[in-house]
Structures are given as structure tokens and as C-alpha cells.
Design a protein around this motif. Structure first.
Motif, PDB file in Angstrom:
ATOM      1  N   ALA A 157       0.755  -1.152   0.004  1.00  0.00           N
ATOM      2  CA  ALA A 157      -0.125   0.041   0.035  1.00  0.00           C
ATOM      3  C   ALA A 157       0.848   1.286  -0.014  1.00  0.00           C
ATOM      4  O   ALA A 157       0.396   2.016  -0.512  1.00  0.00           O
ATOM      5  CB  ALA A 157      -0.867  -0.004   1.238  1.00  0.00           C
ATOM      6  N   ARG A 158       1.820   1.127   0.809  1.00  0.00           N
ATOM      7  CA  ARG A 158       2.777   2.292   0.918  1.00  0.00           C
ATOM      8  C   ARG A 158       3.426   2.548  -0.357  1.00  0.00           C
ATOM      9  O   ARG A 158       3.753   3.685  -1.139  1.00  0.00           O
ATOM     10  CB  ARG A 158       4.123   2.108   1.880  1.00  0.00           C
ATOM     11  N   PHE A 159       3.908   1.478  -1.259  1.00  0.00           N
ATOM     12  CA  PHE A 159       4.599   1.384  -2.616  1.00  0.00           C
ATOM     13  C   PHE A 159       3.694   2.122  -3.421  1.00  0.00           C
ATOM     14  O   PHE A 159       4.218   3.042  -4.365  1.00  0.00           O
ATOM     15  CB  PHE A 159       4.842   0.046  -3.006  1.00  0.00           C
ATOM     16  N   LEU A 160       2.489   1.763  -3.385  1.00  0.00           N
ATOM     17  CA  LEU A 160       1.327   2.318  -4.538  1.00  0.00           C
ATOM     18  C   LEU A 160       1.318   3.790  -4.213  1.00  0.00           C
ATOM     19  O   LEU A 160       1.071   4.452  -5.283  1.00  0.00           O
ATOM     20  CB  LEU A 160       0.098   1.438  -4.531  1.00  0.00           C
ATOM     21  N   HIS A 161       1.066   3.966  -2.996  1.00  0.00           N
ATOM     22  CA  HIS A 161       0.843   5.510  -2.463  1.00  0.00           C
ATOM     23  C   HIS A 161       2.110   6.353  -3.127  1.00  0.00           C
ATOM     24  O   HIS A 161       1.697   7.461  -3.610  1.00  0.00           O
ATOM     25  CB  HIS A 161       0.704   5.717  -1.145  1.00  0.00           C
ATOM     26  N   GLU A 180      11.372  -0.114   4.067  1.00  0.00           N
ATOM     27  CA  GLU A 180      12.452  -0.873   3.109  1.00  0.00           C
ATOM     28  C   GLU A 180      11.809  -1.922   2.134  1.00  0.00           C
ATOM     29  O   GLU A 180      12.359  -1.783   1.369  1.00  0.00           O
ATOM     30  CB  GLU A 180      13.250  -1.566   4.180  1.00  0.00           C
ATOM     31  N   PHE A 181      10.715  -2.470   2.427  1.00  0.00           N
ATOM     32  CA  PHE A 181      10.140  -3.299   1.671  1.00  0.00           C
ATOM     33  C   PHE A 181       9.594  -2.479   0.432  1.00  0.00           C
ATOM     34  O   PHE A 181       9.772  -2.960  -0.691  1.00  0.00           O
ATOM     35  CB  PHE A 181       8.953  -3.998   2.198  1.00  0.00           C
ATOM     36  N   ALA A 182       8.649  -1.351   0.704  1.00  0.00           N
ATOM     37  CA  ALA A 182       8.307  -0.517  -0.297  1.00  0.00           C
ATOM     38  C   ALA A 182       9.485  -0.146  -1.179  1.00  0.00           C
ATOM     39  O   ALA A 182       9.344  -0.017  -2.492  1.00  0.00           O
ATOM     40  CB  ALA A 182       7.407   0.705   0.275  1.00  0.00           C
TER      41      ALA A 182
END
Length: 567
Positions: free
Chosen positions: A390-394, A516-518
Motif C-alpha cells: 500500500a505504501r509502495f502504491l501510494h 524498506e520493503f516498499a
């Protein structure tokens, strides 16, 4: 009901004898009591053992007769149609067509004993079950006359259905006549939900009841635990000192890392991270330390120990210490509790390589999909993947350079133990995806077939694993073999054994936190096409260390010691 009561009463007597009489009775007298109980169990189960062996031999004869009949029918048809037959290079039937292929070394052995595999949840469909069934297949190939008895609590599945599921899920075809399922009636005693408090100790003591249940069904010539119930191996040694025992350890029941996680303040070290605060935390710490000592004492009763990774082996070596087994014949330092053998789990690397291409042309068919293959259980940390995605998409939505491009997608594939907390867990995961507003970009696939898994491995771009201290990570090897770029938790087997630089460059990314994953997802997807292909090729080369053939070779080396001891 009476059978259940007899199991419970006798198991209680065993526990009482251990806890109460052990400090008071000489060890020789206590050993004599246990051996007496073991002698009674052997006597009571002798007829069932004879029946199981006779049934396996009968099914083998029927199988061979059926094969011979089919071969004769084919020969007749070929003779009748010889006028239109062309040379196809087809080899004639041979003795190896009996349904049990030879090992890679071409070795076979006429040992005809019973190998008992203790795996109460053999229908779970996870990586541990892949190890079990690959171990059974390897054992059948080396010792085609041996009977492989699996102690299971999966009453709803008969042998035919079980073997069909194994072939469908893992692409492992077994020789049915020498596979026997022995159904346990006490499996509930090792279910974690049965012990809301002191779960580790409860399950371990409960495994004694289930182990006793197994022995009253059949006393094997070799007893191997493939699921992590070390207490059953000690019980076997107490009751039947002449029965060699083996353990394939996927992860230690408790580890020094678990105890250390009680002091963790970051919240990333597993589900018990930071739980050592206050008086309640102090009690938990003392309880874990006591259990670690008990677990170590039990582990020292095992004759042959195999671990699935370097991380697991290091913890077992530290917890179990030196076993009672002699190191005199252990020239390579493998196979004892003091220095366990590292036997990496089997992965279908060859099939993945033959089914999925990794080159510049296939790169054009890859989609911006993140794939996470893991059982739907709390320890697999799916919430971290959902939140980081979700953070990555944001963060991506803020970048104008991605305007007009389809958003990346997340696909979660895993097995679900029905009528268990797993169903509630996946329901909560779906709710979380909805709350994070990524429901439309997230797909949940439960109990997917192998062809479906293979399809996703061939089209996804990134393979994710978020479990803290994943003991090994079969799915990570599958990612590599399929050419996916891995983003894994910076701990356990993925860090130490799998996603490593073999000298020619990185094979993936490591991460711990949501941020870190994002960031790793972004880094993997923004590599140039040539960089992606190069990393995928390095990952595939790395995966060749974890083939089914390599597992079979190492497995048989260790089990041979048990067979020799049982002769």
C-alpha cells in the motif's frame, strides 16, 4: 471413547513417571519400566504390523500384475499394427518400470522394514509437506521393498485422494502399494489453539499423547519425525531403545532468537517482539528459558538429525548440544545432534527452468506483479506485505512519470487449513486490504493447484517473502528458479542460504521494515530491462543448489545410517 481414555491415561502415566519418579528412581529402573511398556505395545500391535506389511505386499503384486497385463496388451496392439509402425526410438520395458525408479546413483537395497514418518498434518500442502513426500519418494526409490507408514490425523482423506493431491500440488508421484496412512485419533493435542497459555509446552507434552497413539497403531523399524515434534522421538527411545530415530528439523521449536525478540523495541522480530516487558514478560522469559533447556534435553535422544538450513542447524547445535551418539564414525561432522546435517528442502528447480524462460524476449511478457507464496498463517507476516505494498502504491501515485501506467498488483497464494484459525486469518487479511484501499490491486488465491502456481511464477516480476527468521524458504527458491527478483526479509534462511551473492552479483533484495520493503519493490521494478534479465539469470543459477536430486542424495545418506542401525 474408551480408546481415547486409554491413550490419555497411559500418556498421563508416562508424564507422571517422568516428572515424579525420575528424581527418585534409579535411571536403570525407570528405563526398565519404559521398556516394559514398549514390550506390551509391540505385543499388542504385532498382528496389525503383519497385516499392514501383508497388505502392502498384496497391493504390490496386484500392481505388477496390472503392469504386466497392460504391457502384454500394448505388445499385442503393436504386433497387429506393425505394418504402420515406424521406429520411434522407444525403449523396451525394464525392471525399473515397476513403479519405483532408481536413485540418481542407481542404488537399490532389499531392506524391507517399516519406516514411520510422523507428520500429523500431512495434507496441509505447505513446504514441510513437500519435504515429507519428496522424502517418501526418495526412500521408495532406494528401498523399494520398504513400507513407508505416515502417521496422520487427516481422516477426511483416503490414500488414493492423498496421493492425487500430492501429485497435483507438488508434482510428486509416489508408488502407492508401499505407502500406508495410519490415522491418529489424538491430533487435537498438538493443535496450538488447544493451549491459549504455555502453548509450546502444551503442544510438546501433547505430542507425547499423539506419539503414543502412533505407536499403538504400529511400531516401525525406523521412526522419523518430519514436522518438529522432538518429544515423540525421545518417547520412542524410552519405549523402544532398538528403534533408530531421525529428525528433519524445519525450525527449532524455540530458539535463542525468539528469546532475544522479547527485548526487541522495533516490532519487526516476529509476533512476540517486545513481549518481555513487565512482570508478565519476565514470567514469559523464564518459561521460555526453561522450555529451551527441556527441548535441548529431549533433542539429545535423537540418533540422526537433519536441518533444512544453516540458520536452523546453528540453533539446533546450540540448543541440543552434543548428543549421546558417538562421533567416531562421523568423519564429515554430519548427522548428530552436535553437528546436524544441513539437507536443503527439495524444490522443483528443473521443472521451473524447463517451463519458464528467462531472457530478453520473455522479459516482455513479465507483468508488474508482486507474488507471495506462503501458507496463510500469522507467522508468515502477510500484513507487512499488504502495508508495504500500500505504501509502495501510494508513493508511486505521487510520481507523475507513472501516470497512465497500470498500477502494480499483488498476488497472495497459499494453503489454508480448513476448520482452523487460518480461515479467520485470511478473512482479516482481506479486511486489511480493504482498509488500506488496495483491494482492487490484491488477489488472494487459496489452495491453488500447481499449474496455477506455475502460471503466476511465469508472469510475475517480483517474489516476496516477509516472514521474520524464515527457517529456509522453499517459495524463495521457486522464485529464483522461475526467474523472479526476490524481495525477502533480512533474516533466517533467505538471508543466509538463498538470496546471496555467489560472486557474480546480487540475486535479490533484503528488507525488514514497511518502508524498506516498499523501497525494494520500487528498486526492483525500476531496473533496466537488461539489469532485470541479468539478476533473474543469477537468481536461477543460485537456485540450482536446491534441486530435488540434491535433497534425495543428502536425505538418503542420512537415512542409510538409520537403516544400517536397524538391521
Amino acid at each position: 471413547m474408551l480408546t481415547f481414555l486409554s491413550h490419555a491415561i497411559l500418556a498421563l502415566l508416562v508424564l507422571t513417571a517422568t516428572a515424579v519418579l525420575l528424581p527418585q528412581l534409579p535411571s536403570g529402573l525407570l528405563a526398565l519400566i519404559f521398556r516394559g511398556v514398549g514390550w506390551l505395545i509391540r505385543r499388542r500391535t504385532r498382528s496389525r504390523r503383519e497385516y499392514v506389511i501383508a497388505r502392502a505386499r498384496s497391493e504390490e503384486e496386484e500392481y505388477r500384475a496390472s503392469r504386466a497385463k497392460d504391457s502384454t496388451s500394448r505388445s499385442q496392439v503393436e504386433d497387429e499394427e506393425d505394418w504402420e509402425k515406424v521406429d520411434t526410438g522407444e525403449r523396451p520395458p525394464s525392471s525399473s518400470d515397476s513403479g519405483v525408479a532408481e536413485t540418481e546413483e542407481g542404488k537399490k537395497d532389499d531392506w524391507s522394514g517399516v519406516v514411520g514418518f510422523f507428520h500429523p498434518f500431512c495434507n496441509a500442502g505447505g513446504g514441510g509437506e513437500r519435504v515429507l513426500w519428496e522424502a517418501v519418494r526418495a526412500t521408495q526409490r532406494r528401498w523399494p521393498k520398504a513400507v513407508c507408514a505416515i502417521y496422520t490425523g487427516d481422516h477426511e482423506v483416503n490414500k488414493t485422494t492423498m496421493l492425487e493431491r500430492v501429485e497435483n500440488r507438488f508434482n510428486i508421484k509416489l508408488h502407492a502399494p508401499t505407502v500406508v496412512l495410519l490415522y491418529l485419533t489424538t491430533r487435537k493435542y498438538v493443535v496450538a489453539s488447544s493451549y491459549p497459555y504455555m502453548t509450546l509446552l502444551g503442544q510438546s507434552l501433547g505430542s507425547l499423547i499423539v506419539g503414543y497413539d502412533a505407536f499403538t497403531l504400529l511400531v516401525p523399524d525406523i521412526f522419523i519425525d518430519t514436522m518438529g515434534y522432538a518429544f515423540t522421538l525421545a518417547l520412542c527411545k524410552w519405549l523402544f531403545p532398538s528403534v533408530p530415530t531421525g529428525a528433519y528439523v524445519h525450525y527449532p521449536t524455540i530458539s535463542t532468537d525468539m528469546i532475544a525478540s522479547l527485548d526487541d523495541q522495533t516490532g519487526v522480530q516476529g509476533i512476540n517482539s517486545g513481549a518481555g516487558k513487565g512482570s508478565k514478560g519476565a514470567i514469559k522469559r523464564r518459561y521460555w528459558e526453561f522450555f529451551a533447556q527441556l527441548y535441548g534435553w529431549v533433542g539429545r535422544h535423537v540418533d540422526v538429525v537433519m536441518c533444512n538450513s544453516s540458520w536452523t542447524a546453528a540453533h539446533i547445535r546450540k540448543l541440543w548440544g552434543k548428543s549421546k551418539s558417538s562421533d567416531a564414525n562421523n568423519t564429515d561432522g554430519a548427522g548428530t545432534a552436535f553437528s546436524p546435517a544441513v539437507v536443503f528442502p527439495p524444490t522443483g528447480v528443473a521443472e521451473l527452468e524447463s517451463s519458464i524462460s528467462v531472457d530478453a524476449e520473455s522479459e516482455n511478457t513479465r507483468q508488474p506483479v508482486l507474488l507471495y507464496i506462503a501458507q496463510f498463517r500469522p507467522e508468515k507476516n502477510h500484513p507487512l506485505v499488504l502495508r508495504s505494498f500500500a505504501r509502495f502504491l501510494h508513493d508511486r501515485a505521487k510520481s507523475p512519470e507513472y501516470a497512465g501506467y497500470p498500477p502494480p498488483r499483488l498476488v497472495l497464494i497459499g494453503s489454508v487449513r480448513h476448520s482452523s484459525p487460518d480461515e479467520t486469518h485470511i478473512y482479516n487479511l482481506r479486511l486489511l486490504a480493504h482498509e488500506l484501499k488496495i483491494r482492487d490491486q490484491t488477489t488472494f488465491l487459496c489452495d491453488a493447484s500447481w499449474p496455477a502456481v506455475l502460471s503466476h511464477l511465469g508472469t510475475a516480476s517480483i517474489g516476496v517473502n516477509a516472514m521474520w527468521n524464515e527457517h529456509f524458504g522453499i517459495c524463495v527458491v521457486e522464485y529464483q528458479a522461475a526467474g523472479l527478483i526476490c524481495v525477502t526479509h533480512n533474516s533466517g534462511g533467505p538471508r543466509e542460504d538463498i538470496v546471496v551473492d555467489l560472486g557474480d552479483g546480487p540475486t535479490g533484495f533484503h528488507a525488514e521494515t514497511e518502508e524498506e520493503f516498499a523501497a525494494a519493490y520500487e528498486a526492483a521494478l525500476t531496473l533496466s530491462q537488461s539489469e532485470k534479465v541479468e539478476m533473474r539469470e543469477r537468481a536461477r543459477h543460485s537456485a540450482r543448489r536446491f534441486t530435488e536430486a540434491e535433497f534425495s542424495r543428502k536425505w538418503l545418506d542420512q537415512v542409510q545410517k538409520l537403516v544400517d542401525a536397524s538391521r
